[in-house]
Design an enzyme around this catalytic site. Structure first.
Site, PDB file in Angstrom:
ATOM      1  N   SER A   1      21.507   4.603  12.786  1.00 58.99           N
ATOM      2  CA  SER A   1      22.474   4.276  13.749  1.00 58.99           C
ATOM      3  C   SER A   1      21.451   3.682  14.783  1.00 58.99           C
ATOM      4  O   SER A   1      20.482   3.926  15.119  1.00 58.99           O
ATOM      5  CB  SER A   1      23.576   5.042  14.333  1.00 58.99           C
ATOM      6  OG  SER A   1      23.130   6.013  14.997  1.00 58.99           O
ATOM      7  N   LYS A   2      22.343   2.877  15.862  1.00 60.37           N
ATOM      8  CA  LYS A   2      21.650   2.375  17.220  1.00 60.37           C
ATOM      9  C   LYS A   2      21.129   3.568  17.833  1.00 60.37           C
ATOM     10  O   LYS A   2      20.282   3.454  19.004  1.00 60.37           O
ATOM     11  CB  LYS A   2      22.782   1.577  18.132  1.00 60.37           C
ATOM     12  CG  LYS A   2      22.971   0.212  17.443  1.00 60.37           C
ATOM     13  CD  LYS A   2      23.900  -0.562  18.139  1.00 60.37           C
ATOM     14  CE  LYS A   2      24.148  -1.900  17.384  1.00 60.37           C
ATOM     15  NZ  LYS A   2      25.368  -2.791  18.162  1.00 60.37           N
TER      16      LYS A   2
END
Length: 490
Positions: A260-261
């Protein structure tokens, strides 16, 4: 060609312009490119922008820029019409293609108009599917008569068009990696094909576009496996040939959580900003799921094209290991042409060093010692200013040095170095070598204390005399005197 008879292989990369390009998306693009090019096929770019709420300004430019930088040159796309355009979904909507095919399904009984309002939909039961709460539609509007449907349409009542999936029996589809997968039709919801705003859903547009663009191989993440039976039912409903499916293994971070970011390295641009080379990123991502027949790890893009066999893609989740990527990037830096390396390293050297120093020589020192360009600062900071350091660093078991012997060495070499005019590496080394021979000791016994004095660090990108050549006579002498002072007061 082993699939689709002698039909030319056509793959497509169909990103949504929602921001930076996720590593998982880049892997899909890379594998699609390699599958096509390995067989002499075509790689198509299609922009899927029907989800207007998630559209990010400038994101289309990011897609083009990323493909250009990585060398994944598309044969067709919005900027290269190959006769299958438009290649942007919002432009395809204007042609009426999705509504035309949705109405064809309605005529076949494979889809139907749904006029249910938000209140009614909110009252329907939900199920937990893969951790998400999903509303299960009850086919209420399927029972509407043709007259009722036409009256609702004439009255301008808002509607969606839903797929009419059977609630009994099973659906089987084939994936190249997972084999035949059979699901109970009871699990298939009547997914929306056309939304109330007239735009197609991602799922429906995908099927229509892939067929009308003659896409032979569909490559995507295995999170789409659960949706595939619905896609396959659409192909069968139209009487179309189902493409070859290749569902890629999940990408996770080091904690085995979905990338994920928050990981800080989930997008291509994140990695470039962190100092990774494009070639190394592409090389590493190619190995996140696919394994070559040999133990080779470093590949050019052309070598990947030649060796890529998608049947060698695994099913197990793949960990994005930033440590492994750093190692690989370091290998690319070591092999890089020096002029290119120097040009790329220069901004980092200038940011770390404001003194008038020979940056080319410093670049040559660090070239084989860094893994990413931002490592340069930590390697060269001592050239800028001698750090505070513990005199205990002078004691080194392997070099057989102590603080006392180091003080003796520095005190004895100081007048030799003060008398030295030529501060080139070779001349300095010869002077110190003569001292070593007279003292009857090993090189390290002398070089360790001097290197410690001039750098203040245990690890440096070069030896004592190379460092002194860069620093020059005045600064080298100043630092050795500082070392003598430090050891005297220890």
């Amino acid at each position: 060609m082993e699939e689709f008879g002698m039909t030319k292989i056509r793959t497509r990369f169909a990103p949504s312009p929602t921001g930076r390009m996720h590593v998982g998306n880049l892997r899909s693009a890379l594998y699609e490119y390699l599958i096509a090019k390995h067989e002499g096929g075509d790689f198509i770019l299609r922009i899927e922008d029907t989800d207007q709420e998630r559209f990010v300004e400038g994101a289309v430019d990011i897609i083009y820029r990323t493909l250009e930088k990585t060398g994944l040159v598309h044969d067709e796309g919005p900027d290269k019409d190959g006769g299958y355009g438009p290649y942007v979904q919002s432009e395809r909507v204007k042609t009426g293609i999705y509504m035309k095919y949705a109405r064809e399904l309605i005529e076949k009984g494979e889809a139907y108009y749904c006029f249910c309002d938000k209140e009614r939909l909110a009252s329907l039961k939900t199920e937990i599917v893969e951790g998400k709460e999903i509303m299960i539609y009850d086919k209420h509007c399927l029972s509407l008569s043709r007259e009722e449907v036409e009256a609702n349409l004439a009255a301008g009542k808002p509607f969606v068009i839903r797929q009419n999936n059977p609630s009994e029996g099973t659906t089987t589809f084939h994936d190249e990696l997972y084999g035949d997968i059979t699901v109970d039709n009871a699990e298939l919801d009547d997914m929306i094909l056309i939304k109330s705003d007239g735009f197609p859903t991602y799922n429906f547009a995908n099927v229509v576009d892939d067929h009308t663009m003659n896409i032979t191989h569909v490559v995507r993440g295995n999170e789409y496996l659960s949706s595939s039976p619905k896609y396959v039912r659409l192909y069968h409903a139209f009487g179309w040939e189902v493409p070859v499916y290749v569902h890629l293994p999940l990408l996770t971070d080091e904690n085995h959580k979905k990338l994920s970011k928050r990981s800080g390295h989930s997008s291509f641009e994140d990695l470039v900003e962190q100092g990774f080379l494009t070639e190394a990123i592409v090389n590493y991502i190619a190995l996140l799921g696919w394994s070559p027949e040999s133990n080779q790890e470093i590949f050019t893009l052309q070598e990947l094209v030649e060796q890529f066999d998608y049947h060698r893609i695994g099913k197990s989740p793949m960990v994005f290991d930033i440590v492994k990527l750093r190692w690989m990037n370091g290998e690319y830096l070591k092999a890089m042409d020096f002029e290119r390396f120097y040009e790329m390293a220069l901004p980092y050297l200038k940011a770390a060093l404001t003194r008038d120093l020979d940056l080319r020589k410093i670049a040559a020192m660090v070239k084989t010692r860094i893994e990413v360009f931002p490592d340069i600062a930590g390697q060269v900071d001592f050239f800028e200013e001698l750090p505070e350091y513990d005199p205990a660093m002078y004691a080194h078991k392997k070099m057989k040095t102590t603080q006392e012997t180091s003080l003796e060495v520095l005190t004895e070499v100081l007048p030799l170095l003060e008398a030295q005019e030529d501060y080139g590496n070779d001349a300095l080394y010869q002077t110190l070598l003569s001292y070593v021979e007279k003292k009857g000791c090993k090189n390290g016994f002398v070089m360790w204390p001097i290197r410690t004095a001039v750098s203040g660090k245990q690890m440096t990108p070069a030896g004592a005399t190379e460092i002194m050549e860069i620093l020059g006579k005045e600064e080298s002498i100043r630092r050795i005197r500082k070392g003598i002072e430090l050891l005297t007061n220890a």
